[in-house]
Design a protein around this motif. Sequence first.
Motif, mmCIF file in Angstrom:
data_model
loop_
_atom_site.group_PDB
_atom_site.id
_atom_site.type_symbol
_atom_site.label_atom_id
_atom_site.label_comp_id
_atom_site.label_asym_id
_atom_site.label_seq_id
_atom_site.Cartn_x
_atom_site.Cartn_y
_atom_site.Cartn_z
ATOM 1 N N GLN A 143 43.773 78.146 -35.842
ATOM 2 C CA GLN A 143 45.210 78.312 -36.032
ATOM 3 C C GLN A 143 45.965 76.983 -36.073
ATOM 4 O OE1 GLN A 143 47.025 80.519 -32.831
ATOM 5 N NE2 GLN A 143 45.761 79.555 -31.250
ATOM 6 N N ARG A 186 50.368 83.631 -38.770
ATOM 7 C CA ARG A 186 50.511 84.618 -39.850
ATOM 8 C C ARG A 186 51.125 83.987 -41.097
ATOM 9 N NH1 ARG A 186 49.479 89.708 -38.175
ATOM 10 N NH2 ARG A 186 49.342 90.013 -35.902
ATOM 11 N N THR A 221 41.332 81.662 -37.086
ATOM 12 C CA THR A 221 40.857 81.973 -35.738
ATOM 13 C C THR A 221 41.878 81.510 -34.706
ATOM 14 O OG1 THR A 221 39.625 79.884 -35.569
ATOM 15 C CG2 THR A 221 38.464 81.794 -36.470
ATOM 16 N N CYS A 222 42.031 82.315 -33.656
ATOM 17 C CA CYS A 222 43.052 82.050 -32.642
ATOM 18 C C CYS A 222 42.443 81.959 -31.246
ATOM 19 C CB CYS A 222 44.116 83.133 -32.687
ATOM 20 S SG CYS A 222 44.919 83.332 -34.305
ATOM 21 N N ASP A 243 42.352 84.708 -28.391
ATOM 22 C CA ASP A 243 43.253 85.771 -28.856
ATOM 23 C C ASP A 243 42.732 86.497 -30.083
ATOM 24 O OD1 ASP A 243 45.092 85.293 -26.825
ATOM 25 O OD2 ASP A 243 46.108 83.730 -27.975
ATOM 26 N N LEU A 250 42.956 86.465 -37.408
ATOM 27 C CA LEU A 250 43.694 87.139 -38.476
ATOM 28 C C LEU A 250 42.961 86.885 -39.777
ATOM 29 C CD1 LEU A 250 47.198 85.596 -37.614
ATOM 30 C CD2 LEU A 250 46.264 87.720 -36.694
ATOM 31 N N VAL A 298 43.415 93.666 -44.945
ATOM 32 C CA VAL A 298 44.034 92.763 -43.978
ATOM 33 C C VAL A 298 43.530 93.182 -42.603
ATOM 34 C CG1 VAL A 298 46.189 91.948 -42.970
ATOM 35 C CG2 VAL A 298 46.070 92.450 -45.427
ATOM 36 N N THR A 324 43.712 92.256 -38.249
ATOM 37 C CA THR A 324 44.133 91.545 -37.047
ATOM 38 C C THR A 324 43.256 92.042 -35.923
ATOM 39 O OG1 THR A 324 46.430 91.371 -37.821
ATOM 40 C CG2 THR A 324 46.028 91.068 -35.466
ATOM 41 N N PRO A 376 41.837 91.460 -31.993
ATOM 42 C CA PRO A 376 41.998 90.724 -30.724
ATOM 43 C C PRO A 376 40.676 90.131 -30.259
ATOM 44 C CG PRO A 376 41.962 93.092 -30.327
ATOM 45 C CD PRO A 376 41.959 92.912 -31.823
ATOM 46 N N THR A 415 34.250 87.651 -33.930
ATOM 47 C CA THR A 415 34.885 87.387 -32.628
ATOM 48 C C THR A 415 33.930 87.719 -31.487
ATOM 49 O OG1 THR A 415 35.905 89.594 -32.532
ATOM 50 C CG2 THR A 415 37.202 87.818 -33.513
#
Length: 347
Positions: A186, A199, A215-216, A219, A222, A231, A233, A235, A273
Amino acid sequence: MARPLDLFVPGVVYLDVIFTGLRDLPAPGEEVRASGMGSCPGGVANLAVAASRLGLHTGLGTALSSDAYGEFCHRVLSRQEGIDLSASRRVDDWHSPVTVSLAYDRDRSMITHGHPLPTDEDGLVNGLPAARSAAVSLAPEGTGWVRRARAAGTMVFADVGWDETEQWSFDVLDDLSDCHAFLPNQVEAMRYTRTDDPRQALEKLSGLVPVVVVTCGGDGALAVDGTTGEVATVPGVPVEALDPTGAGDVFTAGFITGTLGGWPLPDRVAFATLVGALSVQHFGGSLSAPGWGDIADWWQATRHRDTSAELATRFGFLDDVIPPGSRNAVHRATATIARLSDAQPDH
């Protein structure tokens, strides 16, 4: 006739020496003790090992020194991890690059020593072996082999490193026109797109390449797939983190595995993830990567204890993708490079 590769990874292999369990980094003149230490191949080896452990026939294009560090990395990669090194070269009179990683407070600091490669990155590609996919780390000078790979029908998955100049020039992303997917974290995504929200960065990058995954960290991630209109999202997966070294490369290996398997985008991102999260529970970038046995064990335990059923629903596709039958145990990083580990590994 040699079996075509599922994934080809060119780049530099480092010897990683990882210290874990640090309360703080040492101040000048201070000594601190680490409760854990491990050694393993690093750099692009992180991605190659992670992919091989997920069943992808993986080839590595690199230079490995004939010194003790290079010999250790060669043995681990070829004999222990089953990676095809036919596109790699052994080099005399060149010091293996070494990185010392200090893991503390769920983050890490690194010290690296190395000399210039005896060849450029195009030289590491060494004829561009036939492969279903390839991985590239974008660089300001560009990578000439990426266009050849696309012309040969190879799907190229790209990431990008930290810009030490902090200029974040958009020109670095020029090679994305020949790539199938881009997987920045991110911070990188926001810096290159001059945005302050992952985003927004995802939306801007989606015009440059068919598939984008931002990658976050803990978290999650996305993603958008312009080829299917999907699309996602997703966690993160809650785990007790020991060492984040190489987690991004393990994530990429998981995403490539799902892509080559033709999985829907949410499943690809969820799987990535998951394997990234499982990797941070062990120290050592490449040898922290999970195998199918680790994934199967996690999945069995999760289905029994997840009272909310949220994880069980998100990862229900694992019933269809975990290989049946016995699965080889994987090796973990050990404190010595003197010989291959003969300790009892995890599943």
